[in-house]
Design an enzyme around this catalytic site. Structure first.
Site, PDB file in Angstrom:
ATOM      1  N   LYS A 141       0.813  -1.219   0.000  1.00  0.00           N
ATOM      2  CA  LYS A 141       0.000   0.000   0.000  1.00  0.00           C
ATOM      3  C   LYS A 141       0.847   1.269   0.000  1.00  0.00           C
ATOM      4  CE  LYS A 141      -4.159  -0.840   2.283  1.00  0.00           C
ATOM      5  NZ  LYS A 141      -4.898  -1.110   3.523  1.00  0.00           N
ATOM      6  N   GLY A 193      -8.450  -6.398   5.378  1.00  0.00           N
ATOM      7  CA  GLY A 193      -9.460  -6.828   6.346  1.00  0.00           C
ATOM      8  C   GLY A 193      -9.505  -5.955   7.582  1.00  0.00           C
ATOM      9  N   GLY A 194      -9.088  -4.701   7.449  1.00  0.00           N
ATOM     10  CA  GLY A 194      -9.177  -3.763   8.560  1.00  0.00           C
ATOM     11  C   GLY A 194      -8.166  -4.016   9.666  1.00  0.00           C
ATOM     12  N   LYS A 237      -3.437  10.945   7.201  1.00  0.00           N
ATOM     13  CA  LYS A 237      -4.347  11.820   7.932  1.00  0.00           C
ATOM     14  C   LYS A 237      -5.628  11.013   8.143  1.00  0.00           C
ATOM     15  CE  LYS A 237      -6.151  15.895   9.074  1.00  0.00           C
ATOM     16  NZ  LYS A 237      -5.643  16.592  10.240  1.00  0.00           N
ATOM     17  N   HIS A 257     -16.853   5.603   2.379  1.00  0.00           N
ATOM     18  CA  HIS A 257     -15.996   4.709   1.604  1.00  0.00           C
ATOM     19  C   HIS A 257     -16.724   4.469   0.280  1.00  0.00           C
ATOM     20  CE1 HIS A 257     -13.500   0.880   1.070  1.00  0.00           C
ATOM     21  NE2 HIS A 257     -14.391   0.854   0.098  1.00  0.00           N
ATOM     22  N   LYS A 261     -16.368  -4.029   5.907  1.00  0.00           N
ATOM     23  CA  LYS A 261     -17.687  -3.749   5.343  1.00  0.00           C
ATOM     24  C   LYS A 261     -18.757  -4.711   5.852  1.00  0.00           C
ATOM     25  CE  LYS A 261     -15.037  -2.446   1.376  1.00  0.00           C
ATOM     26  NZ  LYS A 261     -14.365  -3.011   0.200  1.00  0.00           N
ATOM     27  N   GLU A 309      -6.814   2.343  -1.615  1.00  0.00           N
ATOM     28  CA  GLU A 309      -6.154   1.116  -2.073  1.00  0.00           C
ATOM     29  C   GLU A 309      -6.884   0.535  -3.274  1.00  0.00           C
ATOM     30  OE1 GLU A 309      -6.231  -2.439   0.297  1.00  0.00           O
ATOM     31  OE2 GLU A 309      -8.319  -2.204   0.852  1.00  0.00           O
ATOM     32  N   ASN A 352      -8.130  -3.255  -4.769  1.00  0.00           N
ATOM     33  CA  ASN A 352      -8.266  -4.690  -4.557  1.00  0.00           C
ATOM     34  C   ASN A 352      -8.190  -5.354  -5.921  1.00  0.00           C
ATOM     35  OD1 ASN A 352     -10.519  -4.143  -1.846  1.00  0.00           O
ATOM     36  ND2 ASN A 352      -8.395  -4.751  -1.742  1.00  0.00           N
ATOM     37  N   ARG A 388      -8.855  -8.131  -7.389  1.00  0.00           N
ATOM     38  CA  ARG A 388      -9.611  -9.394  -7.409  1.00  0.00           C
ATOM     39  C   ARG A 388     -11.095  -9.048  -7.430  1.00  0.00           C
ATOM     40  NH1 ARG A 388     -11.716  -8.518  -2.462  1.00  0.00           N
ATOM     41  NH2 ARG A 388     -10.325  -7.687  -0.894  1.00  0.00           N
TER      42      ARG A 388
HETATM   43  P1  ADP Z   1      -8.100  -2.758   4.452  1.00  0.00           P
HETATM   44  O1  ADP Z   1      -7.208  -3.109   3.312  1.00  0.00           O
HETATM   45  O2  ADP Z   1      -7.643  -3.330   5.756  1.00  0.00           O
HETATM   46  O3  ADP Z   1      -9.547  -2.995   4.150  1.00  0.00           O
HETATM   47  P2  ADP Z   1      -8.383   0.078   3.780  1.00  0.00           P
HETATM   48  O4  ADP Z   1      -7.232   0.965   3.496  1.00  0.00           O
HETATM   49  O5  ADP Z   1      -9.177  -0.380   2.604  1.00  0.00           O
HETATM   50  O6  ADP Z   1      -7.908  -1.174   4.653  1.00  0.00           O
HETATM   51  O7  ADP Z   1      -9.381   0.791   4.788  1.00  0.00           O
HETATM   52  C1  ADP Z   1     -10.483   0.154   5.358  1.00  0.00           C
HETATM   53  C2  ADP Z   1     -11.358   1.162   6.070  1.00  0.00           C
HETATM   54  O8  ADP Z   1     -10.626   1.838   7.099  1.00  0.00           O
HETATM   55  C3  ADP Z   1     -11.897   2.291   5.190  1.00  0.00           C
HETATM   56  O9  ADP Z   1     -13.052   1.935   4.504  1.00  0.00           O
HETATM   57  C4  ADP Z   1     -12.158   3.363   6.232  1.00  0.00           C
HETATM   58  O10 ADP Z   1     -13.344   3.122   6.954  1.00  0.00           O
HETATM   59  C5  ADP Z   1     -10.999   3.186   7.194  1.00  0.00           C
HETATM   60  N1  ADP Z   1      -9.862   4.064   6.799  1.00  0.00           N
HETATM   61  C6  ADP Z   1      -8.760   3.710   6.119  1.00  0.00           C
HETATM   62  N2  ADP Z   1      -7.935   4.765   5.933  1.00  0.00           N
HETATM   63  C7  ADP Z   1      -8.538   5.824   6.503  1.00  0.00           C
HETATM   64  C8  ADP Z   1      -8.208   7.233   6.661  1.00  0.00           C
HETATM   65  N3  ADP Z   1      -7.072   7.733   6.193  1.00  0.00           N
HETATM   66  N4  ADP Z   1      -9.095   8.020   7.307  1.00  0.00           N
HETATM   67  C9  ADP Z   1     -10.260   7.514   7.805  1.00  0.00           C
HETATM   68  N5  ADP Z   1     -10.623   6.227   7.711  1.00  0.00           N
HETATM   69  C10 ADP Z   1      -9.778   5.379   7.072  1.00  0.00           C
END
Ligand code: ADP
Length: 461
Positions: free
Chosen positions: A116, A164-165, A201, A208, A237, A288, A290, A292
């Site tokens: 990332k 996966g958060g 930030k 999202h 999600k 990011e 995905n 797939r």
């Molecule tokens: P993952 O790959 O673990 O799913 P993501 O980068 O896609 O991680 O982010 C997942 C979720 O985390 C986003 O949908 C959002 O809710 C939160 N998030 C990620 N980055 C930020 C950010 N810079 N500011 C606020 N929320 C964020």
């Protein structure tokens, strides 16, 4: 088109791919672990091969066993689904090296988007807006503090290899950043064997919004519109819808263009998703890609009428996309609720075990993608998602009313599920008005807890 393919996955997505194969006249080979003998994908595929013991590390993540199964079954291609090996560039390379088509992007595109930190840099250079943050990985807590003071609190520490958060921590001041930095690193090390973290930030109360991309080998890249995935628990999600209630045709054009640019920059081929955060001012930022098929792809299918999995198979077989951007219409509204075997009122604790009885909803505008049935025992080894309920209609109100009706009709006795939480969401006036952000579920739950929420008796089982 292919004659025979192998599906390197389990659960509903394996069933989904088998269905697309059947409709295209492709023979399908399932692989399964010892815990999945009774799973629906094993029964629906034309052939099934056991690849090992229950833990994913001993089966669904074992590249050599999957390749051996592919060779024994003599398939031309492998569909990786989502999760497991789907975003593993090495696996894609091994497939190509063994003369087996990987139904996904080239390994170079997986690699470019898989890290990332590197992806952020590539996007920034290509002119795609990214969330302000560190220029690269953050090597020490001192460096983290320096960057945070520059960009301003709150900030979020994120894992370079994240998904996966996991490996994500928010910090509002110096002391909490020091803690967040170390927790995120150790969580990332444990989950992804990669402790590299970076800083962004923290965008407050964002939405999202992600764009579905399709790209063929001839260089045609299209988007199928957006999905709003702001309804999340722990940055994962839970409910997705398309179109986003806040989308305008101008913003869709702008974000769609940025998404196509992002995909083209890494030479993307096949289906993929560009994820953005949209802030309160209407500014959006890449977070990011995905590389797939996504869990939530059905909402886009119901809105556009395009079968994304069939398109994946056609693209991998070398066919060109048979439509252009101008042919893609957004005629319906669709919502997906993820039905997970977990207890939303007890910290989302997983709730595996036997499904004593299952009745799924039906009727006009209702789709259920699942791999479980009455009597099925949910194994404790894998993801907790057991079904996806998708409802659609001519407008958002119809889709929401239909979803509320379908959730009432969904009867699952045995494990606890996210169904009661979805019912609460569907009743919420702010959700009904389309007014929500990524913090919606947390707020809803704390209000529910404060009110000492009593669930209807049938939901307590
Ligand atoms: P993952 O790959 O673990 O799913 P993501 O980068 O896609 O991680 O982010 C997942 C979720 O985390 C986003 O949908 C959002 O809710 C939160 N998030 C990620 N980055 C930020 C950010 N810079 N500011 C606020 N929320 C964020």
């Amino acid at each position: 088109m292919f004659d025979k393919i192998l599906i390197a996955n389990r659960g509903e997505i394996a069933v989904r791919v088998i269905r697309a194969c059947k409709e295209l006249g492709i023979r399908s080979v399932a692989v399964y672990s010892q815990a999945d003998v009774d799973s629906l994908h094993v029964q629906l595929a034309d052939e099934a091969i056991c690849i090992g013991e229950a833990p994913s590390k001993e089966s669904y993540l074992k590249i050599d066993r999957i390749i051996s199964a592919a060779e024994v079954a003599d398939v031309e291609a492998i569909h990786p689904g989502y999760g497991f090996l789907s975003e593993n560039a090495h696996f894609a390379e091994v497939c190509e090296g063994c003369n087996i088509k990987f139904i996904g992007p080239p390994s170079s595109a997986i690699r470019a988007m898989g890290d990332k930190v590197a992806a952020r840099e590539t996007m920034r250079k290509a002119g795609v807006p990214v969330v302000p943050g560190s220029d690269g990985p953050v090597g020490s807590e001192e460096e983290a503090l320096k960057i945070a003071r520059k960009i301003g609190y709150p900030v979020i520490v994120k894992a370079a290899g994240g998904g996966g958060g996991r490996g994500m921590r928010v910090a509002h001041n110096d002391p909490s950043l020091v803690k967040a930095y170390h927790t995120a690193r150790s969580e990332a090390e444990r989950a992804f064997s990669n402790a590299t973290v970076y800083l962004e930030k923290y965008v407050e109360d964002p939405r999202h919004i992600e764009f579905q991309i399709l790209a063929d080998r001839k260089g045609k890249t299209l988007h199928l519109g957006e999905r709003d995935c702001s309804i999340q628990r722990r940055h994962q999600k839970l409910l997705e819808e398309s179109p986003s209630p806040v989308m305008t045709s101008d913003l869709r054009k702008k974000m769609g263009k940025a998404a196509i640019k992002a995909a083209e920059t890494v030479g993307y081929v096949n289906a993929g998703t560009i994820e953005f955060l949209l802030d309160k001012n209407g500014d959006f930022y890449f977070i990011e890609m995905n590389t797939r098929v996504q869990v939530e792809h059905p909402v886009t299918e119901e809105v556009t009428g395009i079968d994304i999995v069939k398109e994946q198979l056609r693209i991998a077989a070398g066919e060109e996309l048979a439509f252009d951007q101008k042919n893609i219409e957004f005629n319906r509204c669709a919502i997906e609720c993820r039905i997970n075997a977990e207890d939303p009122f007890n910290n989302y604790q997983p709730s595996p075990g036997r499904i004593e009885f299952l009745h799924v909803p039906g009727g006009h505008g209702v789709r259920v993608d699942k791999h479980v049935y009455s009597g099925y025992v949910i194994p404790p080894y894998y993801d907790s998602m057991i079904a996806k309920l998708i409802c659609y209609g001519r407008d958002r109100r119809t889709a929401m009313d239909r979803m509320a009706r379908a959730l009432d009709e969904f009867i699952l006795r045995g494990p606890k599920t996210t169904i009661p939480l979805h019912k609460l969401i569907l009743k919420d006036p702010n959700f009904r008005r389309g007014r929500y952000s990524t913090s919606f579920v947390d707020r809803l739950m704390s209000t529910a807890n404060q009110a000492g929420l009593q669930l209807p008796t049938e939901d307590k089982k």
